[in-house]
Design a protein around this motif. Structure first.
Motif, PDB file in Angstrom:
ATOM      1  N   SER A 169      31.832  31.254  36.832  1.00 36.27           N
ATOM      2  CA  SER A 169      32.865  30.265  37.164  1.00 36.27           C
ATOM      3  C   SER A 169      33.658  30.739  38.378  1.00 36.27           C
ATOM      4  O   SER A 169      33.819  31.947  38.610  1.00 36.27           O
ATOM      5  N   ASP A 171      36.800  30.603  38.761  1.00 33.18           N
ATOM      6  CA  ASP A 171      37.983  31.339  38.294  1.00 33.18           C
ATOM      7  C   ASP A 171      37.656  32.805  38.055  1.00 33.18           C
ATOM      8  O   ASP A 171      38.388  33.700  38.496  1.00 33.18           O
ATOM      9  N   ASP A 172      36.555  33.062  37.346  1.00 32.65           N
ATOM     10  CA  ASP A 172      36.166  34.453  37.073  1.00 32.65           C
ATOM     11  C   ASP A 172      35.863  35.196  38.373  1.00 32.65           C
ATOM     12  O   ASP A 172      36.216  36.370  38.530  1.00 32.65           O
ATOM     13  N   ASN A 174      37.034  34.538  41.444  1.00 31.16           N
ATOM     14  CA  ASN A 174      38.255  34.754  42.236  1.00 31.16           C
ATOM     15  C   ASN A 174      39.217  35.727  41.575  1.00 31.16           C
ATOM     16  O   ASN A 174      39.968  36.419  42.262  1.00 31.16           O
ATOM     17  N   ASN A 175      39.203  35.784  40.240  1.00 31.77           N
ATOM     18  CA  ASN A 175      40.116  36.696  39.527  1.00 31.77           C
ATOM     19  C   ASN A 175      39.473  38.033  39.196  1.00 31.77           C
ATOM     20  O   ASN A 175      40.070  38.879  38.537  1.00 31.77           O
ATOM     21  N   LYS A 262      33.292  26.739  47.620  1.00 32.79           N
ATOM     22  CA  LYS A 262      32.726  25.738  46.708  1.00 32.79           C
ATOM     23  C   LYS A 262      31.611  25.009  47.456  1.00 32.79           C
ATOM     24  O   LYS A 262      31.827  24.430  48.507  1.00 32.79           O
TER      25      LYS A 262
END
Length: 361
Positions: A169, A171-172, A174-175, A262
């Motif tokens: 994902s 989110d995963d 980027n974090n 993206k």
């Protein structure tokens, strides 16, 4: 090493990189050194004169020709694989064309290749799914066993440090909360055990995503992998099919230049931050003059800010303004253009000396 009767001198797979980055020149020269060279099938016919009018025919014709050329360059050494994304249109026809042209292996990701075992059945071609989790590996093995009464010859794990489209994902990514490569490897090895026992056959496992040095290879093998997949480092070789400008962009890239973006197909991907991505951030669009329907998942037309196929073709041709330059997380560590032979020699020498030093310690 043997994979179901086919021999590899070294457990290194060169990752398939499209559009046009890994074609016959790169794949053939990697195989010549006793590794698995991999041709990327996606829009492989982009240089054919009738590509815009007849993309499907142009792609199939070019694929067969590149497999022939790669095998000629390899001279009977190593293996020639073809990376065919599940997301492409005409997936089944492309797999069948690669088999008929004599590909040693089909490697398939960017989605779950649920019917790959059936397509390969009865041929002499090895098959391997690309996975990013033990869950995916288990689901595929279960599906292949049920539908085709077979299990993969090998599996490629692509971790979160890989280039291009990623099976994690945004989110995963980027974090920095993605599962670690070695943890995924251990879980995959555990997940496939029951299938290996059922079919009395070993599934070879290759770990990819961020593999950069011989020490990285050693770590993978010490943790149960049979080999590794390396993509980005092979771009910066003289034999790589991409333009010199593409190679120089990687040589010049800093750590800050490499970003998660993206993709128009909805997946996160990793690339060098170049003028096109800057322009997109500023709200500009890069529409295709003509869509050749290359990806099933692409929304197409003015629903997307740019055509990924055109952007990747622009990159392989060295167009810095309009190109999308996919790369792995460690691309900034590349500082020169080398040869395939020298790169593989360096990796194997580092691997051997690291294994020797840890064994002695």
């Amino acid at each position: 090493m043997e994979i179901n009767g086919k021999k590899l001198a070294h457990g290194i797979i060169q990752g398939g990189m499209g559009v046009g980055v890994s074609l016959s020149e790169l794949a053939g020269n990697v195989a010549k050194q006793g590794c698995m060279g991999v041709i990327s099938s996606v829009n492989i016919g982009f240089k054919e004169p009738d590509f815009l009018q007849n993309p499907f025919e142009a792609n199939i014709r070019a694929l067969k020709e590149h497999i022939r050329k790669a095998k000629e360059i390899a001279g009977g050494n190593g293996l020639i694989g073809v990376n065919i994304m599940v997301a492409v249109s005409h997936y089944e026809e492309t797999v069948k064309a690669a088999i008929s042209a004599g590909a040693d292996a089909i490697i398939s990701g960017a989605g779950l290749p649920l019917n790959l075992a059936e397509l390969v059945k009865g041929s002499n071609t090895l098959y391997a799914p690309i996975v990013s989790s033990a869950k995916a590996a288990m689901l595929l093995c279960r599906t292949f066993a049920k539908k085709a009464q077979s299990i993969p010859d090998f599996i490629v794990i692509e971790g979160h440090k890989a280039g291009g489209h990623l099976g994690f994902s945004a989110d995963d990514l980027n974090n920095d909360t993605c599962q670690d490569n070695i943890d995924i490897l251990k879980e995959v090895l555990e997940a496939i055990k029951p299938f290996e026992e059922q079919f009395k056959k070993k599934i070879k496992v290759f770990l990819g995503g961020g593999i950069f040095t011989g020490k990285d290879i050693a770590e993978a093998i010490k943790n149960g992998a049979d080999g590794v997949q390396i993509g980005t480092r092979f771009i910066a070789t003289e034999e790589c099919d991409a333009s010199t400008a593409f190679k120089e962009i990687l040589v010049d890239a800093t750590e800050e230049d490499i970003k998660i973006i993206k993709s128009p197909v909805g997946m996160p991907a990793r690339a060098v931050f170049t003028p096109m991505l800057q322009s997109l951030e500023e709200g500009k669009s890069f529409f295709a003059k003509r869509c050749n329907g290359c990806l099933k998942a692409c929304p197409k037309g003015d629903k997307i800010p740019y055509c990924i196929s055109r952007a990747l073709i622009a990159a392989v041709e060295g167009n810095k303004e309009e190109g999308l330059f996919f790369c792995g997380e460690n691309a900034f560590r590349i500082n020169k253009i080398t040869t395939v032979k020298d790169l593989i020699d360096e990796l194997i020498t580092e691997y051997q000396s690291y294994m020797l030093s840890t064994h002695m310690a």
